[in-house]
Scaffold this motif. Structure first.
Motif, short mmCIF file in Angstrom:
data_model
loop_
_atom_site.label_atom_id
_atom_site.label_comp_id
_atom_site.label_asym_id
_atom_site.label_seq_id
_atom_site.Cartn_x
_atom_site.Cartn_y
_atom_site.Cartn_z
N THR A 147 107.25 40.95 6.07
CA THR A 147 106.95 42.21 6.77
C THR A 147 108.17 42.59 7.59
O THR A 147 109.25 42.07 7.36
N ASP A 148 107.97 43.43 8.62
CA ASP A 148 109.10 43.88 9.44
C ASP A 148 109.79 42.73 10.15
O ASP A 148 111.01 42.67 10.21
N ASN A 149 109.00 41.82 10.75
CA ASN A 149 109.68 40.78 11.51
C ASN A 149 109.37 39.37 11.00
O ASN A 149 109.63 38.38 11.67
N GLU A 256 110.85 29.01 22.97
CA GLU A 256 111.52 28.01 22.12
C GLU A 256 111.23 28.23 20.66
O GLU A 256 111.92 27.69 19.80
N CYS A 257 110.19 28.92 20.38
CA CYS A 257 109.73 29.01 18.98
C CYS A 257 109.56 30.44 18.51
O CYS A 257 108.42 30.91 18.39
N PRO A 258 110.68 31.14 18.31
CA PRO A 258 110.50 32.43 17.64
C PRO A 258 110.02 32.18 16.21
O PRO A 258 110.14 31.06 15.71
N ILE A 259 109.48 33.22 15.61
CA ILE A 259 108.97 33.05 14.24
C ILE A 259 110.15 32.66 13.34
O ILE A 259 111.18 33.32 13.33
#
Lengths: 566, 186
Positions: A147-149, A256-259
């Motif tokens: 998707t977008d991100n 700490e945990c971006p996708i």
């Protein structure tokens, strides 16, 4: 032992290098996928199966590059020409090209099997992850979509089919899956039609089916275009895998945990195979150009026992002793090319081949030639060549023992003629002063033309008072009572009853001890080169005799054994 | 291409398909894939196809090359008579066997390969080929003909001794006609 190293050392070395490169590629790419951080999440879904699929893929890339090269025979001829400085052993390797081609093919088949099994496991485990059968991390990873991100990791996106059919659906709707199935099928068909039984009996099936390799390479180049092997990309802020793997529900919510983001690898196979593909296209183009060049018939002669002699002339054609050409006759078959050893010497201004009736192509050719009116040109012919390692060592020895068994006598026609021409012109390249020629065959059928050649040489030598330049002995190993009776009756005739030659035919196999004794007695100080074109068993015998009768003392006779694969 | 016996290629293809089906089946069962029952079937089907296809047929023209140790398989396959002799039966049999392999990815390749083998067998059957067992030839022993064994029973025909004595004084009168004909048998 020393002889083995000289004869087989370079081949073994090349094979060791080849296996070494294969092993290196396998281990390197295995570790790359098994240890690399960017595949951490992938490994969570698939375990080592990803590495087990990618490692043979690398080996496959390398071998698909190699497989096209040994069959570019014109390219090999070019290489052979430029290797003149590098010694005969190098050039002899080029004659084993077909064996190498088969070896590489076996490796491709083996690696395809490993690659396919590993991917079967991969697809099954990806499917299970997508179905949510495994732990929360796997489900979370599989849920990531394009998707977008977010970007996907698990290439299986469908969930609304019967779960048992999703792998099959996936295989047939992705580029990688579809091309994989098609090229594996092509490979299997190529292999089954290349089995020795099929190849020897129905060459056309083998040859036409082999052209499926075009589909194989086309599919191979596009196989990676879908980019479904995904690696983790750097995000900003970075995604800490060691911590985040235990908190999949917090992704995107804590700093700490971006996708995690994933992207597919750039397809690389085309980089490996494009070079050889271009070379092979050039090779086929060159064969076609050579085929279009005019070949004129100088003479067509029907020899006894259904042997056809063709003397042909082609512009710019240069041959060496003992080489062979490929002949094509569109009137009989558009696509068949058949190899024949040349029987003329390089000093002549034409080249000749002797064709024996040995199958439907040769039978039809002989039939067409027999129906031609006197002095007419034959049907259009394509000639490709010459190929093969020239056997020029023959001229280097003061005394030569030449042994030709059965059909192996054909290259010696070329050699003997060339020696005689060189002798007449006092060519300084010729160091030979004496030749012993041993001709072994079961029966002289189909070789009467060779007996004729010996007769002509015999006569010419007598005219020059060079009667003992060439000593030849014919051994008929397939004699029976009829022969024996014949000989008994005509014992006191001057010429031999079988061949018409001055020297009498011997029956049974030669007693090599006696022969070597005789050669040693008549040439007490020379270096003798022994050349064989015949079966392996005979090669072993001659090798032993050469060793036995060679003297350590440099002033006495020395025998050197050369086994030629003409 | 007139002399080709399609059955030979069909045989190689079918044997390869049997092995591929078997391998796919083993992977499916060992990995406990979804639909592993189909994989188990593929193992059995693969073994069956391999056993059926291992013995090569005798060629109608030319020398036949046996596979190593195929004699026992030849005997087994021979016992089914027309079922294994006829290639139409084989073509349909392979077509039927391959279908369940299509229901699972691991066995799909075996299914397609066996389907192709089935088509080649159909072509062979249409051309009238059939399976012949390769059996070892019994060596023919030649018995010497009966007549040369028995020694002659009767002595050669001779007149009585008093006529055999040489009568030098009367050579004309000594000549006689043989009582039994001594010319060659007509």
């Amino acid at each position: 032992m020393g002889n083995w190293i000289i004869n087989n050392g370079l081949t073994s070395f090349i094979l060791v290098v080849w296996m070494g490169i294969n092993t290196f590629l396998f281990v390197w790419f295995y570790l790359f996928y098994d240890l690399g951080d960017q595949f951490f999440y992938t490994r969570h879904l698939l375990g080592s199966a990803l590495a087990w699929a990618r490692a043979p893929a690398a080996v496959l890339n390398f071998n698909c590059l190699l497989i096209l090269l040994p069959v570019c025979r014109n390219l090999l001829s070019l290489l052979r020409g430029s290797f003149m400085c590098c010694g005969r052993t190098m050039r002899k390797q080029l004659d084993k090209n077909l064996s190498f081609h088969k070896l590489v093919a076996y490796m491709i088949a083996l690696m395809t099997a490993v690659h396919m099994i590993a991917h079967l496991l991969n697809v099954e485990w990806y499917n299970n992850s997508r179905q949510g059968v495994y732990d929360t991390l796997s489900t979370a990873l599989s849920n990531l979509e394009d998707t977008d991100n977010t970007t996907y990791l698990n290439p299986i996106r469908t969930t609304d089919l019967d779960p048992q059919q999703i792998p099959t659906y996936f295989a047939f709707t992705t580029i990688a899956g579809l091309t994989g199935v098609i090229i594996t099928l092509a490979l299997i068909l190529i292999i089954t039609s290349s089995m020795e039984v099929i190849r020897r009996s129905y060459f056309e099936v083998f040859w036409y089916t082999h052209h499926l390799f075009i589909i194989f390479f086309a599919g191979l180049v596009f196989h990676g275009a879908g980019r479904i092997v995904r690696s983790q990309q750097k995000t900003d802020p970075p995604h800490n895998t060691t911590f985040c793997k235990d908190h999949p529900e917090d992704w995107g919510r804590i700093p700490e945990c971006p996708i995690p983001q994933f992207a597919g690898g750039f397809p690389q196979t085309w980089m490996w195979v494009i070079g050889p593909m271009v070379l092979y296209v050039c090779e086929r183009l060159l064969r076609f150009i050579r085929y279009m060049q005019t070949v004129r018939y100088r003479k067509i002669v029907m020899r006894p026992s259904k042997v056809l002699e063709l003397q042909l002339v082609k512009n710019g054609f240069k041959m060496e002793v003992g080489q062979y050409v490929f002949i094509n006759c569109p009137a009989i078959s558009q696509l068949e090319w058949h190899p024949f050893t040349m029987t003329s010497a390089p000093e002549e201004d034409f080249f000749s081949i002797h064709i024996r009736s040995a199958g439907d192509w040769t039978d039809k050719l002989i039939d067409i030639m027999q129906k031609l009116p006197e002095g007419a040109q034959g049907p259009k012919m394509g000639v490709d060549g010459p190929f093969g390692t020239a056997s020029e060592d023959v001229f280097d020895y003061e005394v030569s023992m030449l042994v030709g068994a059965g059909i192996g006598v054909t290259p010696f026609a070329s050699i003997l003629k060339s020696i005689w021409y060189k002798f007449k012109e006092s060519n300084p390249k010729l160091r030979t002063r004496k030749i012993y020629f041993y001709w072994l065959c079961r029966e002289t059928h189909a070789f009467e033309w060779f007996a004729d050649l010996l007769q002509v040489l015999e006569k010419e030598m007598e005219e020059r008072g060079m009667g003992d330049f060439l000593t030849y002995k014919l051994y008929l190993t397939g004699w029976d009572q009829v022969h024996a009776d014949h000989v008994k009756v005509r014992f006191d005739q001057d010429t031999d009853v079988v061949t018409g030659l001055k020297q009498k035919t011997h029956y049974g196999r030669p007693i090599w001890d006696k022969e070597f004794e005789q050669v040693r007695k008549e040439n007490p100080t020379s270096v003798v080169g022994t050349f064989l074109c015949g079966p392996e068993a005979l090669a072993k015998v001659l090798e032993k005799k050469c060793a036995k009768y060679s003297d350590v003392d440099p002033r006495k006779t020395k025998f050197y054994f050369n086994k030629e694969n003409f | 291409m007139g002399k080709i016996e399609w059955a030979m290629w069909a045989n190689e293809q079918a044997l390869a398909s049997g092995l591929i089906l078997l391998t796919g089946g083993i992977v499916g069962v060992a990995g406990q894939f979804r639909g592993w029952q189909f994989a188990a079937y593929a193992v059995a089907a693969g073994v069956f196809v391999c056993l059926l296809e291992y013995p090569r047929s005798k060629r109608s023209k030319g020398t036949s090359v046996e596979r190593t140790g195929q004699y026992c398989f030849t005997v087994c396959v021979k016992t089914f008579g027309p079922l294994t002799r006829n290639y139409y039966v084989r073509a349909f049999l392979h077509a039927a066997i391959c279908v369940p392999g299509g229901f699972m990815l691991a066995t799909v390749l075996g299914c397609v390969c066996l389907g192709i083998a089935s088509l080649i067998y159909l072509a062979a059957a249409i051309r009238g080929e059939h399976w012949e067992p390769i059996l070892p030839r019994k060596a023919e022993t030649r018995k010497p003909p009966e007549s040369i064994k028995k020694p002659p029973q009767n002595p050669p025909p001779r007149p009585p001794p008093e006529m055999r004595k040489k009568r030098v004084d009367d050579l004309e009168g000594a000549a006689y006609d043989n009582p039994i004909d001594v010319t060659a048998n007509e």
